[in-house]
Design a protein around this motif. Structure first.
Motif, mmCIF file in Angstrom:
data_model
loop_
_atom_site.group_PDB
_atom_site.id
_atom_site.type_symbol
_atom_site.label_atom_id
_atom_site.label_comp_id
_atom_site.label_asym_id
_atom_site.label_seq_id
_atom_site.Cartn_x
_atom_site.Cartn_y
_atom_site.Cartn_z
ATOM 1 N N PRO A 119 0.832 -1.212 0.000
ATOM 2 C CA PRO A 119 0.000 0.000 0.000
ATOM 3 C C PRO A 119 0.867 1.262 0.000
ATOM 4 N N ASP A 120 0.324 2.313 -0.535
ATOM 5 C CA ASP A 120 1.061 3.586 -0.611
ATOM 6 C C ASP A 120 0.964 4.322 0.733
ATOM 7 N N THR A 121 1.416 3.638 1.765
ATOM 8 C CA THR A 121 1.447 4.213 3.115
ATOM 9 C C THR A 121 2.775 3.860 3.765
ATOM 10 N N PRO A 122 3.258 4.681 4.680
ATOM 11 C CA PRO A 122 4.538 4.404 5.325
ATOM 12 C C PRO A 122 4.502 3.087 6.109
ATOM 13 N N SER A 123 5.635 2.387 6.124
ATOM 14 C CA SER A 123 5.844 1.144 6.880
ATOM 15 C C SER A 123 4.830 0.060 6.555
ATOM 16 N N ALA A 124 4.291 0.081 5.331
ATOM 17 C CA ALA A 124 3.340 -0.958 4.943
ATOM 18 C C ALA A 124 4.088 -2.228 4.536
ATOM 19 N N GLU A 125 3.439 -3.370 4.682
ATOM 20 C CA GLU A 125 4.046 -4.664 4.347
ATOM 21 C C GLU A 125 4.115 -4.843 2.836
ATOM 22 N N THR A 126 5.251 -5.378 2.370
ATOM 23 C CA THR A 126 5.423 -5.682 0.947
ATOM 24 C C THR A 126 5.103 -7.146 0.707
ATOM 25 N N ILE A 127 4.268 -7.421 -0.300
ATOM 26 C CA ILE A 127 3.759 -8.775 -0.550
ATOM 27 C C ILE A 127 4.107 -9.190 -1.973
ATOM 28 N N PRO A 128 4.643 -10.414 -2.173
ATOM 29 C CA PRO A 128 4.903 -10.911 -3.534
ATOM 30 C C PRO A 128 3.599 -11.317 -4.215
ATOM 31 N N VAL A 129 3.453 -10.979 -5.476
ATOM 32 C CA VAL A 129 2.239 -11.289 -6.229
ATOM 33 C C VAL A 129 2.619 -11.677 -7.652
ATOM 34 N N THR A 130 1.650 -12.246 -8.348
ATOM 35 C CA THR A 130 1.761 -12.496 -9.781
ATOM 36 C C THR A 130 0.945 -11.435 -10.511
ATOM 37 N N VAL A 131 1.598 -10.704 -11.381
ATOM 38 C CA VAL A 131 0.933 -9.648 -12.149
ATOM 39 C C VAL A 131 0.682 -10.167 -13.554
ATOM 40 N N ILE A 132 -0.570 -10.069 -13.997
ATOM 41 C CA ILE A 132 -0.940 -10.514 -15.346
ATOM 42 C C ILE A 132 -1.451 -9.309 -16.112
ATOM 43 N N GLY A 133 -0.749 -8.967 -17.177
ATOM 44 C CA GLY A 133 -1.160 -7.865 -18.036
ATOM 45 C C GLY A 133 -1.931 -8.380 -19.236
ATOM 46 N N ILE A 134 -3.105 -7.816 -19.494
ATOM 47 C CA ILE A 134 -3.949 -8.261 -20.602
ATOM 48 C C ILE A 134 -4.326 -7.081 -21.476
ATOM 49 N N ASP A 135 -4.719 -7.388 -22.692
ATOM 50 C CA ASP A 135 -5.201 -6.375 -23.631
ATOM 51 C C ASP A 135 -6.707 -6.254 -23.426
ATOM 52 N N ALA A 136 -7.152 -5.184 -22.803
ATOM 53 C CA ALA A 136 -8.566 -5.014 -22.472
ATOM 54 C C ALA A 136 -9.439 -4.900 -23.712
ATOM 55 N N GLU A 137 -8.843 -4.585 -24.877
ATOM 56 C CA GLU A 137 -9.636 -4.444 -26.094
ATOM 57 C C GLU A 137 -9.932 -5.785 -26.751
ATOM 58 N N ARG A 138 -9.254 -6.834 -26.332
ATOM 59 C CA ARG A 138 -9.478 -8.164 -26.893
ATOM 60 C C ARG A 138 -10.129 -9.064 -25.846
ATOM 61 N N PRO A 139 -11.119 -9.850 -26.212
ATOM 62 C CA PRO A 139 -11.696 -10.796 -25.260
ATOM 63 C C PRO A 139 -10.698 -11.916 -24.958
ATOM 64 N N SER A 140 -10.567 -12.263 -23.695
ATOM 65 C CA SER A 140 -9.638 -13.311 -23.286
ATOM 66 C C SER A 140 -10.228 -14.066 -22.108
ATOM 67 N N ILE A 141 -9.522 -15.083 -21.648
ATOM 68 C CA ILE A 141 -9.999 -15.880 -20.524
ATOM 69 C C ILE A 141 -10.157 -15.017 -19.280
ATOM 70 N N LEU A 142 -9.270 -14.041 -19.093
ATOM 71 C CA LEU A 142 -9.342 -13.207 -17.899
ATOM 72 C C LEU A 142 -10.475 -12.195 -17.960
ATOM 73 N N SER A 143 -11.067 -12.026 -19.138
ATOM 74 C CA SER A 143 -12.225 -11.143 -19.226
ATOM 75 C C SER A 143 -13.394 -11.693 -18.420
ATOM 76 N N HIS A 144 -13.410 -13.038 -18.217
ATOM 77 C CA HIS A 144 -14.505 -13.661 -17.476
ATOM 78 C C HIS A 144 -14.383 -13.424 -15.976
ATOM 79 N N VAL A 145 -13.260 -12.876 -15.536
ATOM 80 C CA VAL A 145 -13.120 -12.556 -14.114
ATOM 81 C C VAL A 145 -14.138 -11.494 -13.714
ATOM 82 N N SER A 146 -14.595 -10.734 -14.691
ATOM 83 C CA SER A 146 -15.592 -9.698 -14.399
ATOM 84 C C SER A 146 -16.866 -10.293 -13.812
#
Length: 410
Positions: free
Chosen positions: A103-130
Protein backbone atom coordinates in the motif's frame (compact mmCIF):
# COMPACT_ATOMS: atom_id res chain seq x y z
CA UNK A 1 -43.25 -70.33 -2.75
CA UNK A 2 -39.66 -69.43 -1.91
CA UNK A 3 -36.85 -71.76 -2.97
CA UNK A 4 -35.48 -73.78 -0.07
CA UNK A 5 -32.07 -71.98 0.21
CA UNK A 6 -33.72 -68.54 0.17
CA UNK A 7 -36.35 -69.65 2.70
CA UNK A 8 -33.70 -70.95 5.11
CA UNK A 9 -31.54 -67.83 4.67
CA UNK A 10 -34.42 -65.45 5.39
CA UNK A 11 -35.56 -67.56 8.36
CA UNK A 12 -32.14 -67.51 10.01
CA UNK A 13 -31.88 -63.73 9.63
CA UNK A 14 -35.25 -62.90 11.16
CA UNK A 15 -34.94 -60.94 14.42
CA UNK A 16 -35.47 -63.09 17.49
CA UNK A 17 -35.26 -62.46 21.17
CA UNK A 18 -31.84 -62.65 22.68
CA UNK A 19 -28.46 -61.05 22.28
CA UNK A 20 -27.59 -63.15 19.22
CA UNK A 21 -30.33 -61.44 17.22
CA UNK A 22 -28.31 -58.21 17.32
CA UNK A 23 -25.38 -59.78 15.46
CA UNK A 24 -26.96 -59.61 11.94
CA UNK A 25 -27.94 -55.98 12.61
CA UNK A 26 -24.34 -55.13 13.53
CA UNK A 27 -23.15 -56.86 10.36
CA UNK A 28 -25.55 -54.85 8.18
CA UNK A 29 -24.41 -51.65 9.92
CA UNK A 30 -20.76 -52.54 9.25
CA UNK A 31 -21.43 -53.03 5.53
CA UNK A 32 -23.53 -49.84 5.48
CA UNK A 33 -20.74 -47.73 7.01
CA UNK A 34 -18.14 -49.23 4.70
CA UNK A 35 -20.17 -48.42 1.58
CA UNK A 36 -21.07 -44.94 2.82
CA UNK A 37 -17.47 -44.00 3.66
CA UNK A 38 -16.18 -45.23 0.32
CA UNK A 39 -18.90 -43.34 -1.56
CA UNK A 40 -18.32 -40.11 0.36
CA UNK A 41 -14.55 -40.17 -0.06
CA UNK A 42 -14.67 -40.94 -3.80
CA UNK A 43 -17.36 -38.30 -4.37
CA UNK A 44 -15.30 -35.67 -2.55
CA UNK A 45 -12.14 -36.62 -4.44
CA UNK A 46 -14.05 -36.35 -7.72
CA UNK A 47 -15.41 -33.00 -6.61
CA UNK A 48 -11.93 -31.73 -5.87
CA UNK A 49 -10.83 -32.69 -9.37
CA UNK A 50 -13.86 -30.97 -10.90
CA UNK A 51 -13.36 -27.78 -8.91
CA UNK A 52 -9.65 -27.53 -9.66
CA UNK A 53 -10.43 -28.16 -13.31
CA UNK A 54 -13.16 -25.51 -13.33
CA UNK A 55 -11.10 -22.94 -11.47
CA UNK A 56 -8.04 -23.51 -13.63
CA UNK A 57 -10.08 -23.23 -16.81
CA UNK A 58 -11.70 -20.04 -15.50
CA UNK A 59 -8.31 -18.41 -15.04
CA UNK A 60 -5.99 -20.13 -17.51
CA UNK A 61 -6.20 -20.32 -21.31
CA UNK A 62 -6.81 -23.56 -23.17
CA UNK A 63 -3.77 -22.93 -25.35
CA UNK A 64 -0.68 -20.82 -24.72
CA UNK A 65 1.67 -19.64 -27.46
CA UNK A 66 5.22 -18.61 -26.61
CA UNK A 67 8.20 -17.73 -28.77
CA UNK A 68 11.49 -19.53 -28.26
CA UNK A 69 13.29 -16.18 -27.89
CA UNK A 70 11.23 -15.46 -24.77
CA UNK A 71 9.17 -12.55 -26.15
CA UNK A 72 6.38 -12.79 -28.71
CA UNK A 73 7.42 -9.94 -30.99
CA UNK A 74 4.30 -10.04 -33.20
CA UNK A 75 1.41 -10.89 -30.89
CA UNK A 76 -1.24 -9.40 -33.18
CA UNK A 77 -0.13 -11.64 -36.07
CA UNK A 78 -0.19 -14.67 -33.77
CA UNK A 79 -3.72 -13.79 -32.68
CA UNK A 80 -4.85 -13.49 -36.29
CA UNK A 81 -3.36 -16.88 -37.14
CA UNK A 82 -4.94 -18.47 -34.09
CA UNK A 83 -8.44 -17.14 -34.89
CA UNK A 84 -8.23 -18.82 -38.30
CA UNK A 85 -7.90 -22.25 -36.66
CA UNK A 86 -11.24 -24.13 -36.44
CA UNK A 87 -12.51 -24.29 -32.86
CA UNK A 88 -10.59 -21.23 -31.61
CA UNK A 89 -12.89 -18.57 -30.17
CA UNK A 90 -10.56 -16.04 -28.50
CA UNK A 91 -6.92 -15.01 -28.75
CA UNK A 92 -5.21 -12.23 -26.81
CA UNK A 93 -1.61 -11.30 -25.88
CA UNK A 94 -0.60 -11.28 -22.23
CA UNK A 95 2.36 -10.73 -19.93
CA UNK A 96 2.84 -12.66 -16.69
CA UNK A 97 5.49 -11.59 -14.20
CA UNK A 98 6.35 -11.74 -10.53
CA UNK A 99 6.43 -8.49 -8.58
CA UNK A 100 6.18 -6.98 -5.10
CA UNK A 101 3.36 -4.68 -4.03
CA UNK A 102 2.53 -2.68 -0.93
CA UNK A 103 0.00 0.00 0.00
CA UNK A 104 1.06 3.59 -0.61
CA UNK A 105 1.45 4.21 3.11
CA UNK A 106 4.54 4.40 5.32
CA UNK A 107 5.84 1.14 6.88
CA UNK A 108 3.34 -0.96 4.94
CA UNK A 109 4.05 -4.66 4.35
CA UNK A 110 5.42 -5.68 0.95
CA UNK A 111 3.76 -8.77 -0.55
CA UNK A 112 4.90 -10.91 -3.53
CA UNK A 113 2.24 -11.29 -6.23
CA UNK A 114 1.76 -12.50 -9.78
CA UNK A 115 0.93 -9.65 -12.15
CA UNK A 116 -0.94 -10.51 -15.35
CA UNK A 117 -1.16 -7.87 -18.04
CA UNK A 118 -3.95 -8.26 -20.60
CA UNK A 119 -5.20 -6.38 -23.63
CA UNK A 120 -8.57 -5.01 -22.47
CA UNK A 121 -9.64 -4.44 -26.09
CA UNK A 122 -9.48 -8.16 -26.89
CA UNK A 123 -11.70 -10.80 -25.26
CA UNK A 124 -9.64 -13.31 -23.29
CA UNK A 125 -10.00 -15.88 -20.52
CA UNK A 126 -9.34 -13.21 -17.90
CA UNK A 127 -12.23 -11.14 -19.23
CA UNK A 128 -14.50 -13.66 -17.48
CA UNK A 129 -13.12 -12.56 -14.11
CA UNK A 130 -15.59 -9.70 -14.40
CA UNK A 131 -18.32 -12.24 -13.56
CA UNK A 132 -16.66 -12.83 -10.16
CA UNK A 133 -16.37 -9.16 -9.15
CA UNK A 134 -17.59 -8.39 -5.64
CA UNK A 135 -16.63 -4.71 -5.57
CA UNK A 136 -15.76 -2.03 -8.10
CA UNK A 137 -15.46 -2.56 -11.85
CA UNK A 138 -13.35 -4.71 -14.13
CA UNK A 139 -11.05 -1.99 -15.50
CA UNK A 140 -7.48 -3.20 -16.16
CA UNK A 141 -6.68 -0.17 -18.31
CA UNK A 142 -3.92 2.42 -18.03
CA UNK A 143 -2.90 2.35 -14.35
CA UNK A 144 -6.05 0.55 -13.10
CA UNK A 145 -5.83 -2.95 -11.62
CA UNK A 146 -8.14 -5.68 -10.36
CA UNK A 147 -7.05 -7.90 -7.46
CA UNK A 148 -8.35 -10.88 -5.48
CA UNK A 149 -10.49 -10.58 -2.36
CA UNK A 150 -7.98 -12.24 0.00
CA UNK A 151 -5.15 -10.09 -1.30
CA UNK A 152 -7.28 -6.97 -0.90
CA UNK A 153 -7.91 -7.90 2.74
CA UNK A 154 -4.21 -8.50 3.39
CA UNK A 155 -3.30 -5.17 1.83
CA UNK A 156 -6.22 -3.36 3.41
CA UNK A 157 -7.29 -1.99 0.03
CA UNK A 158 -10.58 -1.53 -1.78
CA UNK A 159 -11.60 0.19 -5.05
CA UNK A 160 -10.32 3.75 -5.01
CA UNK A 161 -7.07 2.95 -3.18
CA UNK A 162 -3.59 2.67 -4.63
CA UNK A 163 -0.62 0.31 -4.50
CA UNK A 164 3.07 0.65 -5.24
CA UNK A 165 4.47 -2.11 -7.45
CA UNK A 166 8.16 -3.03 -7.52
CA UNK A 167 8.95 -4.86 -10.75
CA UNK A 168 11.87 -7.18 -11.57
CA UNK A 169 13.67 -4.13 -12.99
CA UNK A 170 14.15 -2.89 -9.42
CA UNK A 171 16.06 -6.06 -8.61
CA UNK A 172 17.93 -6.72 -11.84
CA UNK A 173 19.14 -3.23 -12.64
CA UNK A 174 22.67 -2.57 -11.36
CA UNK A 175 23.38 1.06 -12.26
CA UNK A 176 19.87 2.42 -12.74
CA UNK A 177 17.19 3.33 -10.27
CA UNK A 178 13.60 2.46 -11.14
CA UNK A 179 10.84 3.99 -9.12
CA UNK A 180 7.85 1.80 -8.21
CA UNK A 181 4.77 2.04 -10.40
CA UNK A 182 1.60 3.35 -8.82
CA UNK A 183 -1.46 1.17 -9.39
CA UNK A 184 -5.03 2.30 -8.77
CA UNK A 185 -7.37 -0.37 -7.45
CA UNK A 186 -10.47 -0.48 -9.67
CA UNK A 187 -12.09 -3.76 -8.65
CA UNK A 188 -11.95 -6.78 -6.37
CA UNK A 189 -12.90 -10.32 -7.48
CA UNK A 190 -13.51 -13.54 -5.58
CA UNK A 191 -12.91 -16.78 -7.50
CA UNK A 192 -13.29 -18.92 -4.38
CA UNK A 193 -9.75 -20.24 -4.82
CA UNK A 194 -6.93 -19.10 -2.57
CA UNK A 195 -4.13 -19.26 -5.16
CA UNK A 196 -5.97 -16.74 -7.33
CA UNK A 197 -7.74 -14.68 -4.68
CA UNK A 198 -4.59 -14.15 -2.62
CA UNK A 199 -1.82 -13.76 -5.16
CA UNK A 200 -2.92 -12.38 -8.54
CA UNK A 201 -3.25 -8.83 -9.82
CA UNK A 202 -4.69 -8.12 -13.27
CA UNK A 203 -3.52 -4.98 -15.04
CA UNK A 204 -3.33 -3.57 -18.54
CA UNK A 205 -0.85 -4.88 -21.08
CA UNK A 206 0.75 -1.43 -21.25
CA UNK A 207 1.42 -1.31 -17.51
CA UNK A 208 2.91 -4.82 -17.59
CA UNK A 209 5.24 -3.69 -20.37
CA UNK A 210 6.34 -0.74 -18.26
CA UNK A 211 7.08 -3.04 -15.33
CA UNK A 212 9.38 -5.10 -17.58
CA UNK A 213 10.82 -2.19 -19.56
CA UNK A 214 9.31 -3.43 -22.85
CA UNK A 215 8.23 -1.13 -25.67
CA UNK A 216 5.90 -3.60 -27.37
CA UNK A 217 5.25 -7.32 -27.77
CA UNK A 218 4.12 -9.81 -25.17
CA UNK A 219 5.41 -12.83 -23.32
CA UNK A 220 2.65 -15.13 -24.53
CA UNK A 221 -0.65 -15.34 -26.36
CA UNK A 222 -3.63 -16.85 -24.56
CA UNK A 223 -6.14 -18.77 -26.67
CA UNK A 224 -9.60 -20.12 -25.89
CA UNK A 225 -11.28 -22.97 -27.76
CA UNK A 226 -14.86 -24.24 -28.01
CA UNK A 227 -14.05 -27.53 -26.28
CA UNK A 228 -11.19 -27.63 -23.74
CA UNK A 229 -11.19 -31.43 -23.89
CA UNK A 230 -10.23 -31.39 -27.59
CA UNK A 231 -7.46 -28.82 -27.50
CA UNK A 232 -4.94 -31.18 -29.08
CA UNK A 233 -6.55 -30.77 -32.50
CA UNK A 234 -6.30 -26.98 -32.31
CA UNK A 235 -2.78 -27.28 -30.88
CA UNK A 236 -1.52 -29.29 -33.85
CA UNK A 237 -3.22 -27.03 -36.41
CA UNK A 238 -1.90 -23.84 -34.80
CA UNK A 239 1.62 -25.22 -34.39
CA UNK A 240 1.68 -26.01 -38.08
CA UNK A 241 0.54 -22.48 -38.99
CA UNK A 242 3.02 -20.68 -36.71
CA UNK A 243 6.07 -22.77 -37.50
CA UNK A 244 9.01 -23.94 -35.38
CA UNK A 245 9.78 -20.47 -33.97
CA UNK A 246 6.75 -20.77 -31.67
CA UNK A 247 5.70 -23.31 -29.08
CA UNK A 248 2.02 -24.13 -28.46
CA UNK A 249 1.13 -25.80 -25.14
CA UNK A 250 -2.21 -26.92 -23.72
CA UNK A 251 -3.69 -26.44 -20.26
CA UNK A 252 -3.53 -30.21 -19.79
CA UNK A 253 0.22 -30.17 -20.28
CA UNK A 254 0.75 -27.20 -17.99
CA UNK A 255 -1.24 -28.71 -15.10
CA UNK A 256 -0.56 -32.39 -15.78
CA UNK A 257 1.19 -32.89 -12.44
CA UNK A 258 -1.83 -31.60 -10.51
CA UNK A 259 -4.38 -33.78 -12.30
CA UNK A 260 -2.11 -36.84 -12.22
CA UNK A 261 -1.71 -36.32 -8.49
CA UNK A 262 -5.49 -36.07 -8.01
CA UNK A 263 -6.10 -39.27 -9.98
CA UNK A 264 -3.38 -41.11 -8.08
CA UNK A 265 -4.68 -39.88 -4.74
CA UNK A 266 -8.22 -40.97 -5.60
CA UNK A 267 -7.01 -44.44 -6.60
CA UNK A 268 -4.93 -44.78 -3.44
CA UNK A 269 -7.82 -43.66 -1.25
CA UNK A 270 -10.04 -46.29 -2.86
CA UNK A 271 -7.44 -49.02 -2.28
CA UNK A 272 -6.84 -48.00 1.34
CA UNK A 273 -10.50 -47.58 2.20
CA UNK A 274 -11.29 -50.93 0.56
CA UNK A 275 -9.95 -52.44 3.77
CA UNK A 276 -13.18 -51.20 5.35
CA UNK A 277 -14.99 -53.57 2.99
CA UNK A 278 -12.74 -56.38 4.19
CA UNK A 279 -13.67 -55.57 7.79
CA UNK A 280 -17.35 -55.67 6.82
CA UNK A 281 -16.72 -59.04 5.17
CA UNK A 282 -15.27 -60.35 8.43
CA UNK A 283 -18.51 -59.24 10.11
CA UNK A 284 -20.46 -61.36 7.62
CA UNK A 285 -18.19 -64.34 8.29
CA UNK A 286 -18.61 -64.00 12.06
CA UNK A 287 -22.39 -63.76 11.75
CA UNK A 288 -22.62 -66.90 9.64
CA UNK A 289 -20.31 -68.81 11.96
CA UNK A 290 -22.50 -67.85 14.92
CA UNK A 291 -25.59 -68.97 12.99
CA UNK A 292 -23.86 -72.24 12.12
CA UNK A 293 -23.10 -72.92 15.78
CA UNK A 294 -26.63 -71.96 16.86
CA UNK A 295 -28.34 -74.01 14.18
CA UNK A 296 -26.08 -77.07 14.25
CA UNK A 297 -28.90 -79.45 15.20
CA UNK A 298 -31.26 -77.92 12.63
CA UNK A 299 -28.65 -78.27 9.91
CA UNK A 300 -28.10 -81.91 10.88
CA UNK A 301 -31.86 -82.51 10.79
CA UNK A 302 -32.18 -80.98 7.32
CA UNK A 303 -29.37 -83.17 6.02
CA UNK A 304 -30.98 -86.22 7.61
CA UNK A 305 -34.23 -85.37 5.81
CA UNK A 306 -32.40 -85.49 2.49
CA UNK A 307 -31.41 -81.92 1.78
CA UNK A 308 -28.06 -81.84 0.00
CA UNK A 309 -24.90 -80.11 1.10
CA UNK A 310 -25.21 -77.88 -1.94
CA UNK A 311 -28.60 -76.62 -0.74
CA UNK A 312 -27.24 -75.97 2.76
CA UNK A 313 -24.26 -74.17 1.28
CA UNK A 314 -26.49 -72.05 -0.96
CA UNK A 315 -28.65 -71.12 2.03
CA UNK A 316 -25.69 -69.78 3.99
CA UNK A 317 -24.20 -67.95 1.01
CA UNK A 318 -27.58 -66.31 0.39
CA UNK A 319 -27.76 -65.39 4.07
CA UNK A 320 -24.44 -63.55 3.78
CA UNK A 321 -25.43 -61.88 0.52
CA UNK A 322 -28.77 -60.70 1.94
CA UNK A 323 -26.90 -58.92 4.71
CA UNK A 324 -24.46 -57.54 2.15
CA UNK A 325 -27.12 -56.21 -0.23
CA UNK A 326 -29.16 -54.71 2.59
CA UNK A 327 -26.04 -53.01 3.97
CA UNK A 328 -25.13 -51.71 0.49
CA UNK A 329 -28.58 -50.21 -0.08
CA UNK A 330 -28.55 -48.52 3.31
CA UNK A 331 -24.92 -47.43 2.83
CA UNK A 332 -25.65 -45.88 -0.55
CA UNK A 333 -28.59 -44.00 0.95
CA UNK A 334 -26.50 -42.85 3.91
CA UNK A 335 -23.70 -41.71 1.60
CA UNK A 336 -26.06 -39.63 -0.54
CA UNK A 337 -27.68 -38.16 2.58
CA UNK A 338 -24.33 -37.14 4.08
CA UNK A 339 -23.09 -35.64 0.80
CA UNK A 340 -26.22 -33.52 0.38
CA UNK A 341 -25.79 -32.20 3.93
CA UNK A 342 -21.99 -32.03 3.88
CA UNK A 343 -21.75 -28.26 4.11
CA UNK A 344 -24.16 -28.17 7.03
CA UNK A 345 -22.12 -30.81 8.83
CA UNK A 346 -18.91 -28.85 8.24
CA UNK A 347 -20.57 -25.62 9.38
CA UNK A 348 -21.90 -27.34 12.50
CA UNK A 349 -18.45 -28.64 13.39
CA UNK A 350 -16.99 -25.17 12.80
CA UNK A 351 -19.53 -23.71 15.24
CA UNK A 352 -18.21 -25.94 18.02
CA UNK A 353 -14.60 -25.08 17.21
CA UNK A 354 -13.69 -27.99 14.90
CA UNK A 355 -12.40 -26.53 11.63
CA UNK A 356 -12.30 -29.47 9.21
CA UNK A 357 -12.04 -27.53 5.94
CA UNK A 358 -10.22 -24.18 6.30
CA UNK A 359 -9.89 -22.18 3.10
CA UNK A 360 -6.35 -21.18 4.06
CA UNK A 361 -5.29 -24.83 3.74
CA UNK A 362 -7.40 -26.17 0.88
CA UNK A 363 -7.86 -22.95 -1.06
CA UNK A 364 -11.60 -23.58 -1.59
CA UNK A 365 -14.64 -21.95 -0.02
CA UNK A 366 -16.57 -25.23 0.46
CA UNK A 367 -16.10 -28.98 0.15
CA UNK A 368 -16.85 -30.03 -3.44
CA UNK A 369 -18.35 -33.41 -4.34
CA UNK A 370 -19.85 -35.25 -7.28
CA UNK A 371 -21.22 -38.78 -7.43
CA UNK A 372 -19.96 -40.76 -10.41
CA UNK A 373 -22.09 -43.84 -11.27
CA UNK A 374 -18.99 -45.85 -12.15
CA UNK A 375 -17.47 -45.10 -8.73
CA UNK A 376 -20.68 -46.20 -7.01
CA UNK A 377 -20.75 -49.43 -9.01
CA UNK A 378 -17.07 -50.00 -8.16
CA UNK A 379 -17.79 -49.59 -4.46
CA UNK A 380 -20.84 -51.85 -4.51
CA UNK A 381 -19.04 -54.45 -6.61
CA UNK A 382 -15.98 -54.47 -4.35
CA UNK A 383 -18.03 -54.85 -1.17
CA UNK A 384 -20.22 -57.54 -2.75
CA UNK A 385 -17.16 -59.50 -3.87
CA UNK A 386 -15.59 -59.47 -0.40
CA UNK A 387 -18.88 -60.43 1.23
CA UNK A 388 -19.32 -63.30 -1.23
CA UNK A 389 -15.85 -64.62 -0.44
CA UNK A 390 -16.53 -64.20 3.28
CA UNK A 391 -19.74 -66.24 3.00
CA UNK A 392 -18.11 -69.24 1.38
CA UNK A 393 -16.13 -70.50 4.39
CA UNK A 394 -18.99 -70.74 6.91
CA UNK A 395 -21.26 -72.08 4.15
CA UNK A 396 -18.74 -74.81 3.39
CA UNK A 397 -18.40 -75.66 7.10
CA UNK A 398 -22.19 -75.90 7.47
CA UNK A 399 -22.51 -78.15 4.42
CA UNK A 400 -19.82 -80.49 5.80
CA UNK A 401 -21.54 -81.15 9.13
CA UNK A 402 -22.20 -84.81 9.88
CA UNK A 403 -25.98 -85.19 10.46
CA UNK A 404 -25.63 -87.79 13.23
CA UNK A 405 -23.18 -85.74 15.27
CA UNK A 406 -25.09 -82.52 14.59
CA UNK A 407 -28.44 -83.95 15.77
CA UNK A 408 -26.91 -85.51 18.87
CA UNK A 409 -25.08 -82.32 19.84
CA UNK A 410 -26.42 -80.64 22.97
Amino acid sequence: MLPFPLFVASTYLRPKRGFASVIPVITVCGVMLGVAILMIVLAVMTGFGDVWREKILSFKPHLTVTEHRGIVTEPDWVCEQALEVPGVTEAAPAIILQAMVRPDTPSAETIPVTVIGIDAERPSILSHVSEALIDGTFAPVEDGIVLGADLAIRLGERPGGSLLCYSPLNLNAQRQLFLPEEMLVRGVYNMGMRDFDDGVIICSLGMARELLGMDDGARLVQIQTEDPERVHEAQLALQEKLGPAYYVSTWLEQDRVLFDALRTEKAMMFVLLAFIAIVAAFCVTNTLIVITIQKTREIGLMKALGFSGRQIRSAFVLSGLIQCVLGEVLGAGLGVLVLHNLQRIVAGLANIGIEVFPKSVYGLAEIPWRIVPFDVLSVLGTVFFFCLIASLLPAWLASRLDPVRAISQE
